[in-house]
Scaffold this motif. Structure first.
Motif, mmCIF file in Angstrom:
data_model
loop_
_atom_site.group_PDB
_atom_site.id
_atom_site.type_symbol
_atom_site.label_atom_id
_atom_site.label_comp_id
_atom_site.label_asym_id
_atom_site.label_seq_id
_atom_site.Cartn_x
_atom_site.Cartn_y
_atom_site.Cartn_z
ATOM 1 N N VAL A 27 28.795 27.056 7.535
ATOM 2 C CA VAL A 27 29.864 26.230 7.534
ATOM 3 C C VAL A 27 29.275 25.075 8.571
ATOM 4 O O VAL A 27 29.649 23.782 8.412
ATOM 5 N N VAL A 28 28.461 25.398 9.436
ATOM 6 C CA VAL A 28 27.543 24.299 10.381
ATOM 7 C C VAL A 28 26.980 23.395 9.644
ATOM 8 O O VAL A 28 26.997 22.436 9.848
ATOM 9 N N ASP A 29 26.567 23.640 8.495
ATOM 10 C CA ASP A 29 25.909 22.524 7.314
ATOM 11 C C ASP A 29 26.697 21.428 7.248
ATOM 12 O O ASP A 29 26.262 20.239 7.156
ATOM 13 N N TYR A 30 28.242 21.557 7.414
ATOM 14 C CA TYR A 30 28.978 20.481 7.020
ATOM 15 C C TYR A 30 28.904 19.470 8.017
ATOM 16 O O TYR A 30 29.213 18.240 8.005
ATOM 17 N N LEU A 31 28.341 19.788 9.304
ATOM 18 C CA LEU A 31 28.343 18.841 10.421
ATOM 19 C C LEU A 31 27.291 18.053 10.509
ATOM 20 O O LEU A 31 26.954 17.035 11.055
ATOM 21 N N GLU A 32 26.311 18.281 9.369
ATOM 22 C CA GLU A 32 25.138 17.099 9.137
ATOM 23 C C GLU A 32 25.913 15.915 8.915
ATOM 24 O O GLU A 32 26.749 15.689 8.154
ATOM 25 N N ASP A 33 25.515 14.808 9.635
ATOM 26 C CA ASP A 33 25.764 13.307 9.410
ATOM 27 C C ASP A 33 25.213 12.897 8.218
ATOM 28 O O ASP A 33 24.101 11.985 8.463
ATOM 29 N N ASP A 34 25.474 13.121 7.118
ATOM 30 C CA ASP A 34 24.737 12.621 5.955
ATOM 31 C C ASP A 34 25.313 11.575 4.975
ATOM 32 O O ASP A 34 25.192 11.358 3.950
ATOM 33 N N LEU A 35 26.606 10.894 5.749
ATOM 34 C CA LEU A 35 27.229 10.158 4.907
ATOM 35 C C LEU A 35 26.912 8.417 5.762
ATOM 36 O O LEU A 35 27.054 8.288 6.834
ATOM 37 N N GLU A 36 26.712 7.409 4.792
ATOM 38 C CA GLU A 36 26.521 6.016 5.187
ATOM 39 C C GLU A 36 28.270 5.629 5.446
ATOM 40 O O GLU A 36 28.827 6.081 4.851
ATOM 41 N N MET A 37 28.246 4.505 5.615
ATOM 42 C CA MET A 37 29.692 3.710 5.741
ATOM 43 C C MET A 37 30.072 3.624 4.146
ATOM 44 O O MET A 37 29.156 3.341 3.383
ATOM 45 N N ILE A 38 31.412 4.015 4.054
ATOM 46 C CA ILE A 38 31.964 4.096 2.802
ATOM 47 C C ILE A 38 33.099 3.081 2.764
ATOM 48 O O ILE A 38 34.023 2.909 3.455
ATOM 49 N N ASP A 39 32.905 1.913 1.612
ATOM 50 C CA ASP A 39 33.779 0.938 1.651
ATOM 51 C C ASP A 39 35.423 1.595 1.456
ATOM 52 O O ASP A 39 36.088 0.787 2.168
ATOM 53 N N GLY A 40 35.584 2.536 0.532
ATOM 54 C CA GLY A 40 36.753 3.183 0.345
ATOM 55 C C GLY A 40 37.734 2.363 -0.297
ATOM 56 O O GLY A 40 39.105 2.272 -0.172
ATOM 57 N N GLU A 41 37.284 1.273 -1.099
ATOM 58 C CA GLU A 41 38.259 0.402 -1.972
ATOM 59 C C GLU A 41 39.149 1.122 -2.846
ATOM 60 O O GLU A 41 38.520 2.289 -3.723
ATOM 61 N N ILE A 42 40.433 1.377 -2.837
ATOM 62 C CA ILE A 42 41.140 2.326 -3.440
ATOM 63 C C ILE A 42 42.339 1.490 -4.197
ATOM 64 O O ILE A 42 43.056 1.953 -4.918
ATOM 65 N N LYS A 43 42.524 0.158 -3.800
ATOM 66 C CA LYS A 43 43.693 -0.353 -4.346
ATOM 67 C C LYS A 43 43.937 -0.540 -5.862
ATOM 68 O O LYS A 43 45.009 -0.167 -6.126
ATOM 69 N N LYS A 44 42.929 -0.836 -6.550
ATOM 70 C CA LYS A 44 43.230 -0.999 -7.911
ATOM 71 C C LYS A 44 43.350 0.477 -8.674
ATOM 72 O O LYS A 44 44.517 0.771 -9.375
ATOM 73 N N GLU A 45 42.651 1.678 -8.121
ATOM 74 C CA GLU A 45 43.075 2.814 -8.440
ATOM 75 C C GLU A 45 44.453 3.382 -8.120
ATOM 76 O O GLU A 45 45.273 3.804 -9.071
ATOM 77 N N TYR A 46 44.931 3.072 -6.985
ATOM 78 C CA TYR A 46 46.289 3.420 -6.520
ATOM 79 C C TYR A 46 47.186 2.623 -7.130
ATOM 80 O O TYR A 46 48.321 3.297 -7.631
ATOM 81 N N CYS A 47 47.088 1.510 -7.405
ATOM 82 C CA CYS A 47 48.113 0.493 -8.226
ATOM 83 C C CYS A 47 48.091 1.136 -9.667
ATOM 84 O O CYS A 47 49.452 1.068 -10.126
ATOM 85 N N LYS A 48 47.094 1.374 -10.247
ATOM 86 C CA LYS A 48 47.274 1.888 -11.696
ATOM 87 C C LYS A 48 48.008 3.242 -11.364
ATOM 88 O O LYS A 48 48.645 3.577 -12.503
ATOM 89 N N THR A 49 47.871 4.088 -10.509
ATOM 90 C CA THR A 49 48.735 5.377 -10.554
ATOM 91 C C THR A 49 50.059 5.019 -10.416
ATOM 92 O O THR A 49 51.067 5.755 -10.912
ATOM 93 N N LEU A 50 50.598 3.910 -9.590
ATOM 94 C CA LEU A 50 51.842 3.608 -9.364
ATOM 95 C C LEU A 50 52.652 3.171 -10.844
ATOM 96 O O LEU A 50 53.491 3.677 -11.215
ATOM 97 N N GLU A 51 51.614 2.382 -11.490
ATOM 98 C CA GLU A 51 52.189 2.016 -12.990
ATOM 99 C C GLU A 51 52.391 3.146 -14.042
ATOM 100 O O GLU A 51 53.159 3.120 -14.558
ATOM 101 N N LEU A 52 51.259 4.203 -13.683
ATOM 102 C CA LEU A 52 51.345 5.392 -14.566
ATOM 103 C C LEU A 52 52.633 6.214 -14.526
ATOM 104 O O LEU A 52 53.346 6.804 -15.073
ATOM 105 N N LEU A 53 52.720 6.288 -12.884
ATOM 106 C CA LEU A 53 54.116 7.016 -12.575
ATOM 107 C C LEU A 53 55.370 6.441 -12.871
ATOM 108 O O LEU A 53 56.518 7.061 -13.306
ATOM 109 N N GLU A 54 55.565 5.023 -12.873
ATOM 110 C CA GLU A 54 56.644 4.102 -13.588
ATOM 111 C C GLU A 54 56.814 4.595 -14.754
ATOM 112 O O GLU A 54 57.999 4.717 -15.384
ATOM 113 N N VAL A 55 55.937 4.577 -15.446
ATOM 114 C CA VAL A 55 55.873 4.624 -17.097
ATOM 115 C C VAL A 55 56.350 6.238 -17.422
ATOM 116 O O VAL A 55 57.205 6.334 -18.195
#
Length: 373
Positions: free
Chosen positions: A334-362
């Protein structure tokens, strides 16, 4: 000539070496405590219990701790993720899932979410309080962690952090710990396997991608990540690392998210971050025909807002049984997970989340239409 200079040991090698000693000797928990140590442990347990009433009190406690100790990154990450847990809880009594799930399914989902939220807090908050006491006394007191049933993995990590102040490794170690802690107690628990994972309701959640973790910030912005395989411990840990990258590796977004969190106390209602779309008061008029209201995370002209209640109006506080005993840590891998191997992630999720809300409403509208025949 060959260099006689020794190779510098990496931080992960240091942690792995110390953990290897822990596994080899794994001393039993000593009951020989001084009066002051026992008093401290009793105080830590009492304060933890006072804050562990519900999702709102836990989420608030995480943020307050982070504001006192910004070097403990998990406290803010945990605060933001815990907000999502609260929103998931109130969704069960909100506009859409009320139509899609039976009363029993909603209650089962809530108890599943609440148990996990409660377990994490009762495991991690005592660690925070002991860290605070260590600062006060100017000496590491993490030898008391076994008295609080905290994994030997964390005793090693906290001592390493005390020496090195490696904020990233501590945060990811806490992610590893909390997800591993939940694995047998919740995810692999036979009761939840039967009532949650094997039921159509959980499949419905997966189909609609209701596993988005969203981090709001000022100006109606949200970033985040999506978990595709909740039952995979590996995927949940990787998700935690990605969420860390979104929240901490972008300095500007971190500041915006923190400012937002301070200015918007957590209530459990999604109105907290999108009041233009959600309301904690049900605006529905009995007898009115339901029609689709959402389009690209905006309300259609004249449409009322989506009902998203506060937690206090959705669920009563739950009295929990004591956490199941046992230490999850047995493998050094499990110590391998401590490796700092990720760069900055933008994390853009709004469009995906909005689509989910629309599917849920339908889906909710379709279910309501079918039930009316």
């Amino acid at each position: 000539m060959f260099s006689t200079r020794k190779r510098q040991i990496t931080p992960l090698e240091t942690i792995r070496k110390e953990l290897k000693k822990k596994i080899k000797y794994s001393p039993s928990v000593s009951n020989k405590l001084t009066f002051s140590e026992q008093e401290l442990l009793n105080k830590i347990k009492r304060i933890t219990q006072e804050h562990n009433l519900n999702n709102v009190t836990r989420t608030k406690a995480y943020l307050e701790f982070y504001l006192r100790h910004p070097e403990i990154h998990w406290a803010f990450l945990g605060h933001m993720v815990s907000r999502n847990g609260g929103w998931n809880m109130t969704d069960l009594k909100g506009e859409f899932l009320t139509k899609l799930l039976s009363r029993k399914e909603k209650e089962s989902f809530f108890h599943f979410l609440e148990r996990g939220n409660w377990l994490i807090f009762q495991d991690i908050y005592p660690q925070f309080l002991l860290y605070g006491e260590s600062l006060k006394q100017n000496r590491p007191m993490f030898y008391l962690l076994p008295q609080l049933n905290v994994s030997m993995f964390l005793e090693t990590i906290w001592n390493y952090f005390w020496r090195v102040r490696d904020t990233y490794s501590l945060c990811i170690a806490l992610v590893i710990n909390e997800q591993s802690y939940l694995e047998q107690r919740v995810v692999q628990n036979p009761h939840y396997q039967k009532e949650i994972f094997d039921k159509i309701g959980f499949q419905l959640q997966n189909w609609l991608s209701l596993n988005h973790i969203v981090f709001p910030s000022e100006g109606n912005h949200v970033k985040g990540q999506t978990l595709q395989q909740f039952q995979s411990l590996h995927e949940r840990i990787l998700l935690g690392k990605r969420l860390y990258a979104v929240l901490f590796k972008n300095v500007d977004f971190h500041r915006e998210a923190l400012d937002w969190a301070i200015c918007h106390p957590h209530t459990g209602s999604r109105k907290d971050y999108w009041p233009h779309l959600f309301n904690n008061v049900n605006e529905a008029i009995p007898g009115n025909t339901y029609s689709l209201r959402l389009k690209s995370c905006q309300l259609r002209k004249g449409a009322r807002r989506i009902y998203s209640p506060k937690l206090e109006h959705s669920w009563k506080n739950v009295s929990q049984q004591e956490a199941e005993p046992g230490d999850w840590f047995h493998e050094l891998s499990v110590v391998d997970y401590l490796e700092d191997d990720l760069e900055m992630i933008d994390g853009e999720i709004k469009k995906e989340y909005c689509k989910t809300l629309e599917l849920l409403e339908v889906a909710a509208l379709a279910k309501k239409t079918i039930d009316s025949f």
